[in-house]
Design a protein around this motif. Structure first.
Motif, PDB file in Angstrom:
ATOM      1  N   LEU A  43       0.818  -1.107   0.087  1.00  0.00           N
ATOM      2  CA  LEU A  43      -0.235  -0.035  -0.037  1.00  0.00           C
ATOM      3  C   LEU A  43       0.834   1.237   0.105  1.00  0.00           C
ATOM      4  N   LEU A  90      -7.487   2.073  -3.221  1.00  0.00           N
ATOM      5  CA  LEU A  90      -8.373   1.897  -1.848  1.00  0.00           C
ATOM      6  C   LEU A  90      -8.435   3.122  -1.100  1.00  0.00           C
ATOM      7  N   GLY A 102      -8.103   1.500  14.022  1.00  0.00           N
ATOM      8  CA  GLY A 102      -8.472   0.700  12.844  1.00  0.00           C
ATOM      9  C   GLY A 102      -8.766   1.667  11.686  1.00  0.00           C
ATOM     10  N   TYR A 103      -8.040   1.268  10.599  1.00  0.00           N
ATOM     11  CA  TYR A 103      -8.496   2.199   9.227  1.00  0.00           C
ATOM     12  C   TYR A 103      -9.565   1.222   8.734  1.00  0.00           C
ATOM     13  N   PHE A 105     -11.569   0.198   5.312  1.00  0.00           N
ATOM     14  CA  PHE A 105     -10.999   0.437   3.969  1.00  0.00           C
ATOM     15  C   PHE A 105     -12.443   0.226   3.159  1.00  0.00           C
ATOM     16  N   GLY A 106     -12.619   0.623   1.853  1.00  0.00           N
ATOM     17  CA  GLY A 106     -13.537   0.341   0.831  1.00  0.00           C
ATOM     18  C   GLY A 106     -12.922  -0.739   0.215  1.00  0.00           C
ATOM     19  N   SER A 107     -13.794  -1.492  -0.604  1.00  0.00           N
ATOM     20  CA  SER A 107     -13.748  -2.558  -1.251  1.00  0.00           C
ATOM     21  C   SER A 107     -12.549  -2.376  -2.528  1.00  0.00           C
ATOM     22  N   GLY A 108     -12.337  -1.299  -2.901  1.00  0.00           N
ATOM     23  CA  GLY A 108     -11.212  -0.753  -3.866  1.00  0.00           C
ATOM     24  C   GLY A 108     -11.808  -0.579  -5.112  1.00  0.00           C
TER      25      GLY A 108
ATOM     26  N   MET B  34       0.439  -3.054  13.783  1.00  0.00           N
ATOM     27  CA  MET B  34      -0.899  -3.614  13.406  1.00  0.00           C
ATOM     28  C   MET B  34      -0.714  -4.716  12.541  1.00  0.00           C
ATOM     29  N   TYR B  36      -3.259  -6.330   9.512  1.00  0.00           N
ATOM     30  CA  TYR B  36      -4.507  -6.548   8.318  1.00  0.00           C
ATOM     31  C   TYR B  36      -4.725  -7.828   7.820  1.00  0.00           C
ATOM     32  N   GLN B  38      -6.462  -9.155   4.630  1.00  0.00           N
ATOM     33  CA  GLN B  38      -6.990  -8.603   3.417  1.00  0.00           C
ATOM     34  C   GLN B  38      -7.480 -10.009   2.360  1.00  0.00           C
ATOM     35  N   GLY B  43     -10.863  -4.822   0.615  1.00  0.00           N
ATOM     36  CA  GLY B  43     -10.068  -4.005   1.301  1.00  0.00           C
ATOM     37  C   GLY B  43      -9.621  -4.637   2.625  1.00  0.00           C
ATOM     38  N   PRO B  44      -8.112  -4.122   2.939  1.00  0.00           N
ATOM     39  CA  PRO B  44      -7.671  -4.792   4.256  1.00  0.00           C
ATOM     40  C   PRO B  44      -8.700  -4.553   5.492  1.00  0.00           C
ATOM     41  N   LEU B  46      -8.660  -4.575  10.074  1.00  0.00           N
ATOM     42  CA  LEU B  46      -7.388  -4.501  11.191  1.00  0.00           C
ATOM     43  C   LEU B  46      -8.065  -6.064  11.691  1.00  0.00           C
ATOM     44  N   TYR B  49      -3.741  -4.998  16.958  1.00  0.00           N
ATOM     45  CA  TYR B  49      -2.678  -3.905  17.145  1.00  0.00           C
ATOM     46  C   TYR B  49      -2.167  -4.173  18.676  1.00  0.00           C
ATOM     47  N   LEU B  88      -1.173  -8.275   6.057  1.00  0.00           N
ATOM     48  CA  LEU B  88      -0.188  -7.004   5.933  1.00  0.00           C
ATOM     49  C   LEU B  88       0.036  -6.425   7.387  1.00  0.00           C
ATOM     50  N   TRP B 102       3.414   0.539   5.661  1.00  0.00           N
ATOM     51  CA  TRP B 102       2.848  -0.927   5.492  1.00  0.00           C
ATOM     52  C   TRP B 102       3.996  -1.792   4.938  1.00  0.00           C
ATOM     53  N   GLY B 103       3.821  -3.199   5.385  1.00  0.00           N
ATOM     54  CA  GLY B 103       4.528  -4.300   4.700  1.00  0.00           C
ATOM     55  C   GLY B 103       3.763  -4.495   3.439  1.00  0.00           C
TER      56      GLY B 103
END
Lengths: 114, 112
Positions: A43, A90, A102-103, A105-108, B34, B36, B38, B43-44, B46, B49, B88, B102-103
């Motif tokens: 990302l 994303l 936590g973030y 996220f949308g599905s992209g 953290m 995540y 996916q 999307g990823p 969480l 953490y 991730l 991010w990794g």
């Protein structure tokens, strides 16, 4: 169920077109982010916003701009699409800047530029 | 050299095995760590953490941070086919305004 909604799952655009990617969140989050995700690169942050009408450049802002006129909406604009902007985009939102809450996220949106 | 390194895999293990996923990092200022998950075409989300060093457990998942070695791990016990996803790691520090680094993600495959 709280969520982040991205307007399109798949888009195909031509080189040179202006492209708009829309993102809406319903969680009243202050922070919103746009990332692109490419195999092997993970990302990468394009732009982010901590408040309405506020924007900050991320790691790879070149060729992109953003707009945040309302708290719940964060738009990514590709001014003149190029083939190297073919990617998964994303959108994410968060309540806290540390990310530990936590973030979401949308599905992209998978964008292909031909 | 990337700030956060993560083996992309794929890592393929049989159902029921213990899985170990790892990231190394170079910035000693990272404080928040953290993990995540996916799923394909999503999307990823969480998973867990941790702040600073130590372990944290949540059901079948355990997150571990070793700041002296700059190394974090995620362990999955009794792995299930539904755990098949890309995992991730992400981390942040106050001195970089908590921007997440991010990794690249490890693809995990659990074989039934």
């Amino acid at each position: 169920d709280v969520k982040v909604t991205q307007s399109s799952r798949y888009l195909v655009k031509r080189t040179g077109e202006k492209v708009f990617l829309e993102c809406v969140q319903d969680m009243d989050h202050e922070n919103m982010f746009w990332y692109r995700q490419d195999p092997g690169l993970g990302l990468r942050l394009i732009y982010f916003s901590y408040d309405v009408k506020m924007k900050e450049k991320g790691d790879i802002p070149e060729g992109y701009s953003v707009s945040r006129e309302k708290k719940e909406r964060f738009s990514l604009i590709l001014e003149s699409a190029s083939t190297n902007q073919t990617s998964m985009y994303l959108c994410a939102s968060s309540w806290g800047r540390t990310g530990i809450y936590g973030y979401t996220f949308g599905s992209g949106t998978r964008l292909t530029v031909v | 050299q990337k700030e956060v390194e993560q083996d992309p895999g794929p890592l393929s293990v049989p159902e029921g095995a213990i899985v170990s996923l790892n990231c190394t990092y170079s910035n000693s200022a990272f404080q928040y760590f953290m993990w995540y998950r996916q799923y394909s075409r999503k999307g990823p989300e969480l998973l867990m953490y941790t702040y600073s060093s130590g372990n944290k457990e949540d059901g079948r998942f355990t997150a571990q941070v070793d700041k002296s070695s700059k190394y974090i791990s995620l362990f999955i016990r009794d792995s299930q086919p539904s755990d098949s996803a890309t995992y991730l790691c992400a981390m942040s520090a106050r001195n970089s305004n908590y921007q997440l680094i991010w990794g690249a993600g490890t693809k995990l495959i659990i074989k039934p």
